[in-house]
Design a protein around this motif. Sequence first.
Motif, short mmCIF file in Angstrom:
data_model
loop_
_atom_site.label_atom_id
_atom_site.label_comp_id
_atom_site.label_asym_id
_atom_site.label_seq_id
_atom_site.Cartn_x
_atom_site.Cartn_y
_atom_site.Cartn_z
N SER A 16 26.36 38.10 55.68
CA SER A 16 25.16 38.82 54.91
C SER A 16 25.58 39.45 53.99
N PHE A 17 24.74 39.11 52.77
CA PHE A 17 24.87 39.17 51.47
C PHE A 17 24.93 40.96 51.36
N VAL A 18 26.01 41.59 50.58
CA VAL A 18 25.90 43.07 50.37
C VAL A 18 25.63 43.61 48.91
N LEU A 19 26.46 42.86 48.05
CA LEU A 19 26.51 43.50 46.60
C LEU A 19 27.12 42.53 45.75
N GLU A 20 26.86 42.69 44.65
CA GLU A 20 27.45 41.78 43.21
C GLU A 20 28.29 43.02 42.64
N VAL A 21 29.47 42.58 42.35
CA VAL A 21 30.10 43.93 41.58
C VAL A 21 30.98 43.36 40.45
N ALA A 22 31.04 43.77 39.27
CA ALA A 22 31.88 43.68 38.13
C ALA A 22 33.37 43.96 38.66
N LEU A 23 34.14 43.27 38.52
CA LEU A 23 35.80 43.38 38.75
C LEU A 23 36.55 43.56 37.56
N THR A 24 36.12 44.81 36.63
CA THR A 24 36.85 44.99 35.52
C THR A 24 38.26 45.64 35.65
N PRO A 25 39.32 45.37 34.92
CA PRO A 25 40.46 46.13 34.95
C PRO A 25 40.39 47.63 35.50
N GLU A 26 39.36 48.27 34.99
CA GLU A 26 39.27 49.71 35.19
C GLU A 26 38.57 50.02 36.46
N ARG A 27 37.86 49.10 36.96
CA ARG A 27 37.14 49.09 38.23
C ARG A 27 37.89 49.55 39.52
N LYS A 28 37.34 50.62 40.22
CA LYS A 28 38.17 51.20 41.29
C LYS A 28 37.10 50.74 42.51
N LEU A 29 38.00 50.13 43.66
CA LEU A 29 37.31 49.90 44.73
C LEU A 29 37.52 50.96 45.99
N ALA A 30 36.62 51.12 46.94
CA ALA A 30 36.98 52.21 47.71
C ALA A 30 38.22 51.99 48.63
N ARG A 31 38.36 50.58 49.10
CA ARG A 31 39.27 50.38 50.25
C ARG A 31 40.35 49.30 49.72
N GLU A 32 40.04 48.73 48.50
CA GLU A 32 40.80 47.41 48.21
C GLU A 32 41.44 47.73 46.61
N ASP A 33 42.50 47.10 46.53
CA ASP A 33 42.76 47.29 44.85
C ASP A 33 42.28 46.12 44.10
N ALA A 34 41.43 46.46 43.06
CA ALA A 34 40.55 45.59 42.44
C ALA A 34 41.48 44.47 41.60
N GLU A 35 42.69 44.78 41.37
CA GLU A 35 43.61 43.73 40.62
C GLU A 35 43.91 42.69 41.79
N VAL A 36 44.29 43.24 43.24
CA VAL A 36 44.70 42.22 43.98
C VAL A 36 43.37 41.37 44.55
N VAL A 37 42.11 41.95 44.41
CA VAL A 37 40.83 41.04 44.61
C VAL A 37 40.60 40.36 43.58
N ARG A 38 40.95 40.53 42.31
CA ARG A 38 40.61 39.62 41.02
C ARG A 38 41.63 38.55 41.24
N GLY A 39 42.95 38.61 41.65
CA GLY A 39 43.90 37.69 42.05
C GLY A 39 43.62 36.68 42.92
N ASN A 40 43.14 37.25 44.14
CA ASN A 40 42.71 36.10 45.20
C ASN A 40 41.50 35.58 44.84
N LEU A 41 40.70 36.14 44.13
CA LEU A 41 39.25 35.18 43.62
C LEU A 41 39.97 34.05 42.55
N ALA A 42 40.65 34.37 41.93
CA ALA A 42 41.14 33.41 40.89
C ALA A 42 41.97 32.57 41.42
#
Length: 85
Positions: A39-65
């Motif tokens: 189920s779709f929850v949200l769309e989020v911009a993963l900028t270098p300064e973005r903080k996520l509650a339970r994940e490291d945004a840099e790791v998420v960006r790397g996995n997405l790439a």
Amino acid sequence: MQAFVYKSLRKADTYVYLAARDDFTRLPEPLRTQLGDLSFVLEVALTPERKLAREDAEVVRGNLAARGFHLQFPPRPDGDERTDA
């Protein structure tokens, strides 16, 4: 980088980040089967300064790439978070 976040309707507190909205073809079939409907929850911009509650945004960006998706597991009972999925 944009990320599209979906929650698993079968696995509690399990979320999938996708690089492209509704691009479930990036998920391996065994994983798609385990997660069940998403189920779709949200769309989020993963900028270098973005903080996520339970994940490291840099790791998420790397996995997405690299893979086109990132899997967020529920918190472990001992409090340790997984950031390598």
